[in-house]
Design an enzyme around this catalytic site. Structure first.
Site, PDB file in Angstrom:
ATOM      1  N   ASP A  37       0.862  -1.185   0.000  1.00  0.00           N
ATOM      2  CA  ASP A  37       0.000   0.000   0.000  1.00  0.00           C
ATOM      3  C   ASP A  37       0.900   1.237   0.000  1.00  0.00           C
ATOM      4  O   ASP A  37       1.221   1.787   1.047  1.00  0.00           O
ATOM      5  CB  ASP A  37      -0.913  -0.025   1.227  1.00  0.00           C
ATOM      6  CG  ASP A  37      -1.938   1.091   1.223  1.00  0.00           C
ATOM      7  OD1 ASP A  37      -1.882   1.958   0.334  1.00  0.00           O
ATOM      8  OD2 ASP A  37      -2.797   1.108   2.130  1.00  0.00           O
ATOM      9  N   HIS A  38       1.307   1.676  -1.199  1.00  0.00           N
ATOM     10  CA  HIS A  38       2.297   2.741  -1.345  1.00  0.00           C
ATOM     11  C   HIS A  38       1.734   3.950  -2.076  1.00  0.00           C
ATOM     12  O   HIS A  38       0.764   3.842  -2.833  1.00  0.00           O
ATOM     13  CB  HIS A  38       3.502   2.224  -2.141  1.00  0.00           C
ATOM     14  CG  HIS A  38       4.547   1.575  -1.295  1.00  0.00           C
ATOM     15  ND1 HIS A  38       5.863   1.987  -1.296  1.00  0.00           N
ATOM     16  CD2 HIS A  38       4.483   0.542  -0.425  1.00  0.00           C
ATOM     17  CE1 HIS A  38       6.558   1.233  -0.465  1.00  0.00           C
ATOM     18  NE2 HIS A  38       5.748   0.350   0.081  1.00  0.00           N
ATOM     19  N   GLU A 107       6.170   4.223   6.462  1.00  0.00           N
ATOM     20  CA  GLU A 107       7.460   4.719   5.977  1.00  0.00           C
ATOM     21  C   GLU A 107       7.301   6.172   5.534  1.00  0.00           C
ATOM     22  O   GLU A 107       6.286   6.548   4.951  1.00  0.00           O
ATOM     23  CB  GLU A 107       7.959   3.896   4.774  1.00  0.00           C
ATOM     24  CG  GLU A 107       8.081   2.415   5.012  1.00  0.00           C
ATOM     25  CD  GLU A 107       6.836   1.675   4.548  1.00  0.00           C
ATOM     26  OE1 GLU A 107       6.055   2.233   3.751  1.00  0.00           O
ATOM     27  OE2 GLU A 107       6.632   0.546   5.009  1.00  0.00           O
ATOM     28  N   ASN A 110       6.064   7.139   1.940  1.00  0.00           N
ATOM     29  CA  ASN A 110       4.657   7.254   1.555  1.00  0.00           C
ATOM     30  C   ASN A 110       3.885   8.292   2.364  1.00  0.00           C
ATOM     31  O   ASN A 110       2.974   8.936   1.850  1.00  0.00           O
ATOM     32  CB  ASN A 110       3.975   5.901   1.716  1.00  0.00           C
ATOM     33  CG  ASN A 110       4.646   4.827   0.885  1.00  0.00           C
ATOM     34  OD1 ASN A 110       4.744   4.953  -0.325  1.00  0.00           O
ATOM     35  ND2 ASN A 110       5.137   3.786   1.540  1.00  0.00           N
ATOM     36  N   GLY A 174      10.899  -5.005  16.145  1.00  0.00           N
ATOM     37  CA  GLY A 174      11.645  -4.948  17.394  1.00  0.00           C
ATOM     38  C   GLY A 174      10.737  -5.191  18.577  1.00  0.00           C
ATOM     39  O   GLY A 174       9.538  -5.480  18.425  1.00  0.00           O
ATOM     40  N   THR A 191       9.194  -9.089   7.962  1.00  0.00           N
ATOM     41  CA  THR A 191       9.858  -9.264   6.664  1.00  0.00           C
ATOM     42  C   THR A 191      11.250  -9.859   6.802  1.00  0.00           C
ATOM     43  O   THR A 191      11.988  -9.925   5.828  1.00  0.00           O
ATOM     44  CB  THR A 191       9.967  -7.911   5.927  1.00  0.00           C
ATOM     45  OG1 THR A 191      10.657  -6.969   6.757  1.00  0.00           O
ATOM     46  CG2 THR A 191       8.579  -7.370   5.583  1.00  0.00           C
ATOM     47  N   LYS A 194      13.414 -13.805  11.613  1.00  0.00           N
ATOM     48  CA  LYS A 194      13.999 -13.740  12.946  1.00  0.00           C
ATOM     49  C   LYS A 194      13.072 -14.407  13.965  1.00  0.00           C
ATOM     50  O   LYS A 194      11.995 -13.878  14.267  1.00  0.00           O
ATOM     51  CB  LYS A 194      14.256 -12.290  13.334  1.00  0.00           C
ATOM     52  CG  LYS A 194      15.323 -11.600  12.500  1.00  0.00           C
ATOM     53  CD  LYS A 194      15.545 -10.179  12.984  1.00  0.00           C
ATOM     54  CE  LYS A 194      16.679  -9.493  12.229  1.00  0.00           C
ATOM     55  NZ  LYS A 194      16.882  -8.101  12.691  1.00  0.00           N
TER      56      LYS A 194
END
Length: 321
Positions: A37-38, A107, A110, A174, A191, A194
């Site tokens: 969704d950008h 981000e 965007n 995190g 993404t 980990k």
């Protein structure tokens, strides 16, 4: 068994092509789909960025089986959470129960388009948690009044609410985001393979809930061509999330990755047509505990050959993971 998904990457294809590709992916047997969704592509070479929610509405009508999901929507700056709640409820109705709402803190790439600056990571997480609370309140179908630290909602109500609400996922990178997801989410999104992210999610209340990862791949019978394309269009991905969340536009990503080589990309993204190479790249996600893995084929013009190859060779091999 790990479920394997298809990614409609809005940064690399136009709206009609995205829907066409998803129809092919459904026919090929992918287990689910996700959609970015950008407002901007990561790099100018990708060349696209249509409105994801219009694409999802069209995709819901063009398909009948494959689940749909935002991966991910930021419900704090570019979209007010009250609007996201309405969009998600409508998508769940249009898709007849196949939609999941994936959310993240966003981000700068965007969200900068609406002005107002780019908050610190901690503030972004605070905004995300408040947004999730608003969305869940609106999902009840009740009138919602909210005056919070970051958002106000005045006499809002969703008039079309599905009987089965869309599950809500939160993207993590995190400890703080894992804690938020554990408290608030029905599933977790990451993404990177980990295991510590999933362990943290479990500690904060996520045990037993789905966990969805994502992995870029670049299929091409010509391995060198695949590496070149992955370098051209996906070198932005080597920066890691702390970097990728901060840069304001494609030119910034181009400058930040000017020294990334094709060899660097070939070490991180499986390229070519050797099935074992792709399976080896997926395996760390399965071993870390991800229950679903969405693959991203690099290159908007190379989706249909990839889907055909995946149906015949890749998906059967991944079923054995």
């Amino acid at each position: 068994m790990v479920r394997i998904g298809y990614t409609m990457m809005t940064e690399q294809a136009g709206p009609r092509s995205l829907v066409e590709h998803l129809v092919a992916a459904e026919g090929a047997g992918f287990d689910f789909s996700v959609t970015s969704d950008h407002y901007f592509p990561w790099l100018a070479e990708q060349g696209h960025s249509p409105y994801a929610w219009s694409v999802l509405g069209a995709a819901a009508q063009a398909t009948s089986r494959i689940p749909l999901m935002t991966y991910v929507t930021c419900p704090t700056l570019r979209y007010h959470p009250a609007v996201v709640a309405q969009k998600a409820a409508t998508m769940q109705l249009l898709s007849e129960g196949r939609f999941r709402l994936g959310l993240g803190s966003g981000e700068n790439l965007n969200e900068h388009v609406v002005g107002g600056g780019w908050p610190s990571p901690q503030v972004r997480l605070e905004m995300l948690e408040e947004a999730v609370e608003i969305i869940r309140a609106l999902f009840t179908g009740d009138n919602v009044h909210h005056q919070g630290a970051h958002f106000d909602v005045t006499n809002a109500r969703l008039w079309d609410v599905p009987d089965e609400l869309p599950p809500l996922g939160v993207a993590v990178s995190g400890e703080l985001s894992c804690a938020l997801a554990g408290r608030q989410a029905d599933l977790v999104i990451a993404t990177e393979p980990k295991a510590e992210l999933l362990e943290s999610f479990d500690r904060h209340g996520g045990r037993g809930k789905p966990r969805i990862g994502q992995l870029p791949v670049c299929y091409d019978p010509d391995k060198d061509a695949a590496i070149a394309r992955a370098h051209e269009q996906f070198r932005w991905s080597v920066g890691g999330w702390p970097v990728n969340a901060e840069l304001p536009g494609p030119s910034g990503f181009a400058a930040a990755t000017q020294h990334v080589t094709r060899e660097d990309i070939a070490r991180q993204i499986p390229c070519g047509s050797d099935v074992d190479t792709f399976v080896d790249a997926v395996r760390p996600y399965a071993e870390a505990g991800f229950t679903e893995i969405a693959l991203v084929q690099v290159g908007g013009d190379h989706q249909l050959p990839y889907v055909d190859w995946a149906e015949k060779e890749l998906l059967p091999a991944l079923r054995d993971l």
